[in-house]
Write an enzyme that holds these catalytic residues in place. Structure first.
Site, mmCIF file in Angstrom:
data_model
loop_
_atom_site.group_PDB
_atom_site.id
_atom_site.type_symbol
_atom_site.label_atom_id
_atom_site.label_comp_id
_atom_site.label_asym_id
_atom_site.label_seq_id
_atom_site.Cartn_x
_atom_site.Cartn_y
_atom_site.Cartn_z
ATOM 1 N N ASP A 164 1.339 0.711 -1.866
ATOM 2 C CA ASP A 164 1.626 0.698 -0.437
ATOM 3 C C ASP A 164 2.264 -0.570 0.131
ATOM 4 O O ASP A 164 3.207 -0.505 0.893
ATOM 5 C CB ASP A 164 0.330 0.935 0.354
ATOM 6 C CG ASP A 164 -0.355 2.239 -0.023
ATOM 7 O OD1 ASP A 164 0.039 2.885 -1.004
ATOM 8 O OD2 ASP A 164 -1.313 2.611 0.677
ATOM 9 N N GLU A 393 -11.885 -0.670 -6.878
ATOM 10 C CA GLU A 393 -10.548 -0.079 -6.785
ATOM 11 C C GLU A 393 -9.530 -0.967 -7.499
ATOM 12 O O GLU A 393 -8.673 -0.485 -8.233
ATOM 13 C CB GLU A 393 -10.193 0.077 -5.296
ATOM 14 C CG GLU A 393 -8.879 0.776 -5.025
ATOM 15 C CD GLU A 393 -8.615 0.948 -3.530
ATOM 16 O OE1 GLU A 393 -9.433 0.466 -2.705
ATOM 17 O OE2 GLU A 393 -7.601 1.568 -3.178
#
Ligand code: DGY
Length: 426
Positions: A164, A393
């Site tokens: 992103d 993550e």
């Protein structure tokens, strides 16, 4: 933690995030089904529950659009803990989805799960049903995201890359306006440390693009030319090329001749076109800004992830050198951005941290090319990260600090996959 314990923990993560027919990446931060998370998570399930692995991919493809696109998020059940939710996207689907896509790893995952299946009858049935859908998605990419037939597809939104807030997009993203973006409340920063996430300025631009595409009725025949953000990412293209190659091999073995032939042609054309992205100076592939017509000289993981595709051997050798070089300036491979670059940020999402899914895909590509030594280092680093900091993550490549969401599905799935398929020292 020994390897058996690690696998036990990883399975617990998968089971806690399992919602029956799909998994959420992690509770709270990402409460729906994400496209590439799901396909990679299926690899983990496949080691102990093949039917569940197939279901994960079946559910994803059940939400394919009529034009072939497979959306990046499927909003199976309402949850106001996430922004931007279905009402912002307004795609008008019965089960709401976003209107953009994500890295197409499903073709690779399906072939991998098929080839090692214990239940080969189930695998053959699943593949016959899934391959035409995955092939239609791949064709959609080349039709709608490469309208001039260059062999390389463009991303129209940074969220499509999965990376992103990569440094790669900075300049191109600066050209995305923010006028008309009203007030909104981010939810991600209530679940994760804001210092690990994209900035508010980036979020405004993410939303501007969503609003722009929505104003065009999510019509994929218009989006490519209308988007001010159009970037060709070598990592993304490598995943697509690899998936086309895997679909070609599998389809040929199953007698699905047309799919095999078309997939092979797309993969071959993609591999040849990747050459235009190579940089001798950085020793890796680069992104290309299609709106401006120029390469983006950014030292990010996208250009290293290209190793996942069937690229020429001399390029693999150069990428191994590049990874070795990165290994000298951090403690855990592979950082998502070069730690020596001024924009590097070891904690902030895709601007520095290590992601196990990327490590796995790079290592898989290098393994096919017969590279051994560097794989040992990458895989050893993956295990040390998990032992030190758990199934986060992503992790800081210098300090191993766990970042983003905790108890993360694909991180756990990668540990199961790595421990079963790579030789890693106990
Ligand atoms: C998010 O919400 O952070 C996702 O990465 C978008 O897919």
């Amino acid at each position: 933690m020994n390897h058996d314990e690690m696998i036990r923990h990883a399975r617990q993560v998968l089971s806690d995030n399992d919602r029956g027919a799909y998994t959420v990446p992690t509770h709270g931060l990402y409460p729906f089904q994400w496209n590439w998370d799901s396909a990679l998570s299926a690899l983990g399930f496949a080691h102990y529950d093949e039917p569940r692995a197939w279901t994960e991919i079946e559910t994803l493809l059940d939400h394919q659009w009529d034009d072939g696109m497979v959306p990046h998020i499927i909003f199976h059940a309402p949850d106001d803990g996430y922004f931007p939710g279905p009402e912002v996207w307004g795609t008008g689907r019965a089960v709401p989805t976003t209107g953009i896509t994500q890295p197409p790893v499903a073709g690779f995952a399906v072939r991998r799960i098929h080839d090692r299946a214990r239940d080969s009858a189930l695998a053959a049935r699943q593949v016959r049903a899934l391959l035409p859908k995955i092939h239609a998605w791949h064709q959609w990419f080349y039709r709608c995201r490469d309208p001039e037939g260059t062999g390389l597809v463009a991303l129209l939104h940074p969220w499509e890359s999965g990376r992103d807030n990569s440094v790669d997009w900075d300049d191109a993203f600066d050209r995305v306006p923010i006028d008309g973006v009203g007030e909104f409340t981010r939810r991600d920063t209530a679940h994760a440390n804001p210092a690990h996430r994209p900035t508010d300025g980036q979020y405004k631009r993410y939303i501007w693009l969503v609003q722009k595409f929505k104003s065009l009725g999510w019509d994929n025949t218009k989006l490519h030319d209308a988007s001010p953000f159009k970037v060709v990412d070598p990592g993304f293209n490598a995943i697509l090329i690899r998936a086309c190659e895997d679909v070609a091999d599998l389809a040929a073995r199953l007698g699905m001749e047309e799919i095999a032939k078309e997939s092979r042609a797309m993969a071959d054309k993609g591999v040849a076109a990747m050459e235009s992205l190579w940089s001798d100076e950085l020793g890796q592939y680069l992104c290309y800004d299609r709106a401006e017509g120029k390469l983006i000289p950014s030292a990010s993981i996208g250009g290293v992830l290209a190793a996942f595709a069937p690229i020429p051997k001399h390029r693999i050798t150069a990428l191994v050198r590049r990874i070795e070089e990165l290994g000298e300036v951090c403690n855990y491979l592979i950082p998502s951005h070069d730690p020596r670059a001024p924009e590097f940020d070891g904690l902030r999402y895709w601007r520095g941290p290590v992601w196990l899914i990327v490590n796995f895909m790079v290592a898989d590509g290098l393994q096919r090319a017969g590279e051994r030594e560097i794989i040992d280092r990458i895989m050893g680093d993956c295990l040390r990260l998990i032992e030190t900091s758990g199934f986060a993550e992503y992790h800081d490549p210098v300090t191993a600090e766990p970042c983003g969401g905790a108890h993360f599905t694909w991180t756990a799935a990668m540990i199961i996959e790595i421990l079963h398929t790579f030789e890693v020292a106990a």
